[in-house]
Design a protein around this motif. Sequence first.
Motif, PDB file in Angstrom:
ATOM      1  N   ASN A 362       0.842  -1.306  -0.079  1.00 28.84           N
ATOM      2  CA  ASN A 362      -0.024  -0.042   0.057  1.00 28.84           C
ATOM      3  C   ASN A 362       0.909   1.302  -0.043  1.00 28.84           C
ATOM      4  OD1 ASN A 362      -2.409   1.523  -0.037  1.00 28.84           O
ATOM      5  ND2 ASN A 362      -2.675   1.628   2.197  1.00 28.84           N
ATOM      6  N   GLN A 450      -2.072   9.512  -1.286  1.00 24.71           N
ATOM      7  CA  GLN A 450      -2.765   8.291  -1.694  1.00 24.71           C
ATOM      8  C   GLN A 450      -4.067   8.153  -1.035  1.00 24.71           C
ATOM      9  OE1 GLN A 450      -0.083   5.390   0.257  1.00 24.71           O
ATOM     10  NE2 GLN A 450      -1.878   4.617   1.169  1.00 24.71           N
ATOM     11  N   LYS A 451      -4.882   7.267  -1.468  1.00 23.47           N
ATOM     12  CA  LYS A 451      -6.099   6.959  -0.881  1.00 23.47           C
ATOM     13  C   LYS A 451      -5.855   6.687   0.482  1.00 23.47           C
ATOM     14  CE  LYS A 451      -8.676   5.790  -5.056  1.00 23.47           C
ATOM     15  NZ  LYS A 451      -9.373   4.696  -5.701  1.00 23.47           N
ATOM     16  N   THR A 455      -6.133  -1.228   0.236  1.00 25.52           N
ATOM     17  CA  THR A 455      -4.989  -1.695   0.106  1.00 25.52           C
ATOM     18  C   THR A 455      -4.410  -1.604  -1.154  1.00 25.52           C
ATOM     19  OG1 THR A 455      -5.674  -3.970  -0.154  1.00 25.52           O
ATOM     20  CG2 THR A 455      -5.265  -3.351   2.143  1.00 25.52           C
ATOM     21  N   ASN A 456      -3.068  -1.838  -1.351  1.00 25.54           N
ATOM     22  CA  ASN A 456      -2.356  -1.892  -2.792  1.00 25.54           C
ATOM     23  C   ASN A 456      -2.712  -0.413  -3.340  1.00 25.54           C
ATOM     24  OD1 ASN A 456      -0.808  -3.017  -4.585  1.00 25.54           O
ATOM     25  ND2 ASN A 456      -2.306  -3.718  -5.727  1.00 25.54           N
ATOM     26  N   ASN A 457      -2.911   0.558  -2.738  1.00 25.56           N
ATOM     27  CA  ASN A 457      -3.112   1.974  -3.284  1.00 25.56           C
ATOM     28  C   ASN A 457      -1.761   2.308  -3.793  1.00 25.56           C
ATOM     29  OD1 ASN A 457      -5.655   2.028  -2.679  1.00 25.56           O
ATOM     30  ND2 ASN A 457      -5.311   2.928  -0.208  1.00 25.56           N
ATOM     31  N   GLU A 459       0.901   5.500  -4.325  1.00 24.22           N
ATOM     32  CA  GLU A 459       1.333   6.822  -3.684  1.00 24.22           C
ATOM     33  C   GLU A 459       1.923   7.756  -4.660  1.00 24.22           C
ATOM     34  OE1 GLU A 459       3.394   7.778   0.210  1.00 24.22           O
ATOM     35  OE2 GLU A 459       5.019   7.904  -1.140  1.00 24.22           O
ATOM     36  N   THR A 480     -13.966  10.761  -1.649  1.00 27.21           N
ATOM     37  CA  THR A 480     -13.042   9.837  -1.328  1.00 27.21           C
ATOM     38  C   THR A 480     -11.984  10.495  -0.295  1.00 27.21           C
ATOM     39  OG1 THR A 480     -13.162   8.797  -3.531  1.00 27.21           O
ATOM     40  CG2 THR A 480     -11.019   8.074  -2.401  1.00 27.21           C
ATOM     41  N   TYR A 482      -8.330  10.931   1.315  1.00 28.09           N
ATOM     42  CA  TYR A 482      -6.998  10.875   0.897  1.00 28.09           C
ATOM     43  C   TYR A 482      -6.051  11.449   2.128  1.00 28.09           C
ATOM     44  CZ  TYR A 482      -8.133  10.474  -4.026  1.00 28.09           C
ATOM     45  OH  TYR A 482      -8.791   9.809  -5.206  1.00 28.09           O
ATOM     46  N   GLU A 535     -17.438   3.548  -5.724  1.00 30.05           N
ATOM     47  CA  GLU A 535     -16.825   4.273  -6.973  1.00 30.05           C
ATOM     48  C   GLU A 535     -17.740   4.688  -7.879  1.00 30.05           C
ATOM     49  OE1 GLU A 535     -16.249   1.072  -5.957  1.00 30.05           O
ATOM     50  OE2 GLU A 535     -14.380   1.440  -4.897  1.00 30.05           O
TER      51      GLU A 535
END
Length: 979
Positions: A362, A450-451, A455-457, A459, A480, A482, A535
């Motif tokens: 992430n 980043q969000k 996970t796996n966002n 940056e 969203t 951030y 989304e």
Amino acid sequence: MALGQLCSHCVLTWILTVIFSEDKVSSLDLSCSVGPLQLILQPNQAVVLDCNLPAVDQPANITWKKGGIPVVDEEHHHVVPNGSLYVSYVPRDSKIQGGDSSEGSYTCMSQNSFGAITSRTAVIKFSTLSQFHRQPESQVVEKNGTARFECGIHGLPLPVITWERNQATIPNHERFIVLPNGILQIVYVQEADAGEYRCLAKGGMWTLYSQHATLTVLEGIKSVPTDVVIIAHPKNVTVTAGQSAIMECLAYADPTPFVSWIREDGKPIATDVIVVGRANLMIAHAQQYHSGVYVCRANKPRTRQFVTAAAELRVLAPPMITQFPETISRIRASTARFACKSEGEPTPRIRWLKNGEDIMSNGRVKIQSSGSLVINQIGLEDAAYYQCIAENSLGMACTTAKLAVTIREGLPSAPKSVSAAPLSSTSILVSWERPEHNSEQIIGFSLHYQKAVGTNNVEYQFAVNNDTTDLQVKDLQPNTNYTFYVVAYSQLGASRTSRSVIVQTMEDVPSTAPQLSSIPTLSNIRVSWLPLSPELSHGKVTKYRIDYCTLKGDQIYSIEVDGNETQVTLPIVQSKKIYKVRIAASTTVGYGAPSEWTQHLIPERNKLMMVPFAPAEMKVKTKVNSLLVTWQPPSNQVQILGYKLFYRKVDADDLNRELNETNGDEHWTKGPIRLRRKVKQYEITGLVSDRLYEIKLIAFNKQDDGYAAIWKGKTEKAPAVTLALPVVLPPPTQLRAESNSSRAIWLHWTRPPFTTVQIANYTVRCSPSGLKNASLVMYFTSSEEEIFITSLKPFTRYEFAVQSNGIGVDGPFSGIIEGLTLSDKPSTPPSDMKLNPLNAYSVRVRWLPPTEPNGIIVEYVILYNANYTQPDDLWNSLSKEGHIFSTDVQGLESDTRYFFKMGAKTVVGTGPYSTAKDVQTLSEGILGLHDLLDVHSVTGIIVGVCLGLLCILFCICASFCNSKRSSRDENRCYNTLHN
């Protein structure tokens, strides 16, 4: 037994089966060596698990876990004084299936002041022997025929099977073939072979006998088939590397057939594969290269007649690390990369631990598809032990590396008072204050975001000028959260990261409409839909609006329902009419775009008792390449024979197509798919992702087809990367740098060819050419194949490289190209200007080039005036070429104070002038050195002085010589008088 004997170490291979003699205690090392550990203990046996993890080089605190739960000292397992774990097996009764609480998976963790690492997993199992799950069966075989007995049993360790005839060991004769998998083959059976057969299974300290099976031998009867028959086919076999594998093939015919083996893939059979008995294939120590499909072929001699049988051998292997990460030291704000690769079957899954805890990919910490761990913007909190764990169904392998973070003296402190405020649904303004310490050394900032959820966002990072303390971040997702933080940079390196702040973008209208399902009945239309995902909704859905009207009617009716609703009934009273229905969703901002119209034919009242209504509660679950349709029977309870399902891909021309009164099927490209009346779901496969489809479902009976339930919507978007194997993402090509101004460059590139991976964005690396300080490298992110890079220095050569970024995979950087910013006016005046009066009418001026010339200096401008208060355009001006660094200013007045200042000029223009300096010319009565002497005079004086010195030296030498001559004459005269 002494404790020293208890703690003797034994590093095991991928699997270790420990068979102990009574009262023996062994020890095992759980460090990250090759392969997992599996231990099988016999009753009244024990083992000591050692936690000597070599990566921890200081005194450490050791803790143990069993099945993920901390170990509590009990009778059969407890921690000994040196930190090792003692585990024993003492069965509670004498039954074969005795149990004990010490059986399970054990791991240890070793922790010191720097961090912690965890060991491999040791799986401790107790010796067992089950009952036979396959018993031998009695057989009647003619003389010279073939008999085959088989028994099966499970146990730990793997039981050894032998055979007895009439309670005596079978003869050691080549006609009796005992296979390791428990099969007994007897070829060319004789009368003496008749009797009672049983198998004996021995595992650990237990022995079990199977039931008896009788072999009856018939003499004088010939029933051998003339055609080749395979009476024992090979079976698919899965074994673990190192175990034995048997591929049985027993053929029968008259004459005896010839049996051979080949590999289906055409490769030659390995030389370590042997044939046991007449035609059984055996691999004593199976390895992964043995895997494949093996074909047994039985040929009848002197004929072309043959039969074949095939089976697959799959050899599993535990994980093995093939590329090890290295211990490294990095400065703050740099990047650390740990490479880790593994092999095994099934393919191992790689995960990473930091100080014994799982790492989630992430933001700035990414676990790439290749297995490598990349940590960007390293901070002090990243100093730790990192472990690469490779796992599959057979166990795990691990390796450890250490990351040390160094900090230089004199770095700026972290930026202060970071705040963020939403400006719209897609932009946020981030602001901060300069650091408290060493702020004057800052050359720039970097903003990271980043969000905040998930996970796996990814940056993202933006470089910011030194004189800027805010930045508007655009192209964000509505509604969203951030997270943002800022880092300051000086020539020495980067500061600590600032305090992170989390802010949410504003809501927006939904980006799409819900997917609508409509079911017409006799007097209404039941409409249902699925809620939008976050989304797509861009905020909380507060209400829905359903529009409907007749096909050719001008008036549109609307119904609004609460945002929590997912269905509504539309009152329709006109039968045999075609209606159109659509839906739109709304947030607090407003309604989004409505869905496409769907058309429905209302059932005719006089057909109520014979024509089925539309199937009820039709719902569609969208997938990437398929649509799962579910439904319930029609509501009018008419007897039906089944269902017909139609579907089609909706193109632009189809959106305006009208449903005809006969409810025809000619425009449906797929169908009808006939389904039985008990079927309540069907999955339509082979579809294209992210495309609009329409589905029609009708029930039918003997009289007629029923009315249709209609659904229209899109399949899901395909994920960016769906490959399980490591994905190679090539770098962009055809990089081009175009100077736009003195402080900006347009960078263009082309998407990498020959790749099917969806590219999410690109990372651009920018640095001055030949830069040695990695902390001054700037990174930018672009979603297009170009970027406009600003805040550069004029007339400076920069190096650029671009990296392709997919979802969960980053490619390498491209080759470097260079770009030169355009010239600009000098930012600083000429430096170190010095003034020296030569005489009453001239002053000598000397200088050095500007520290920031911003181009090639073509001219220097000297301004001078006796009146300091006059504007620059009234001062006297003197110009000199750019390669000259001194000049004499003539024509001045004597004994006068003059003020001088200078500027430098490029082809763009003149830069700022220096601060004025003053000088006093000499008075007329005082001759300056320049007036008294010229170059020729000085040369003459020097020559005259040298000649004078030579004359004096000559006179001294002559005088010395005369003095010696006089002395000799006096001595001669003295000698003459005495004689």
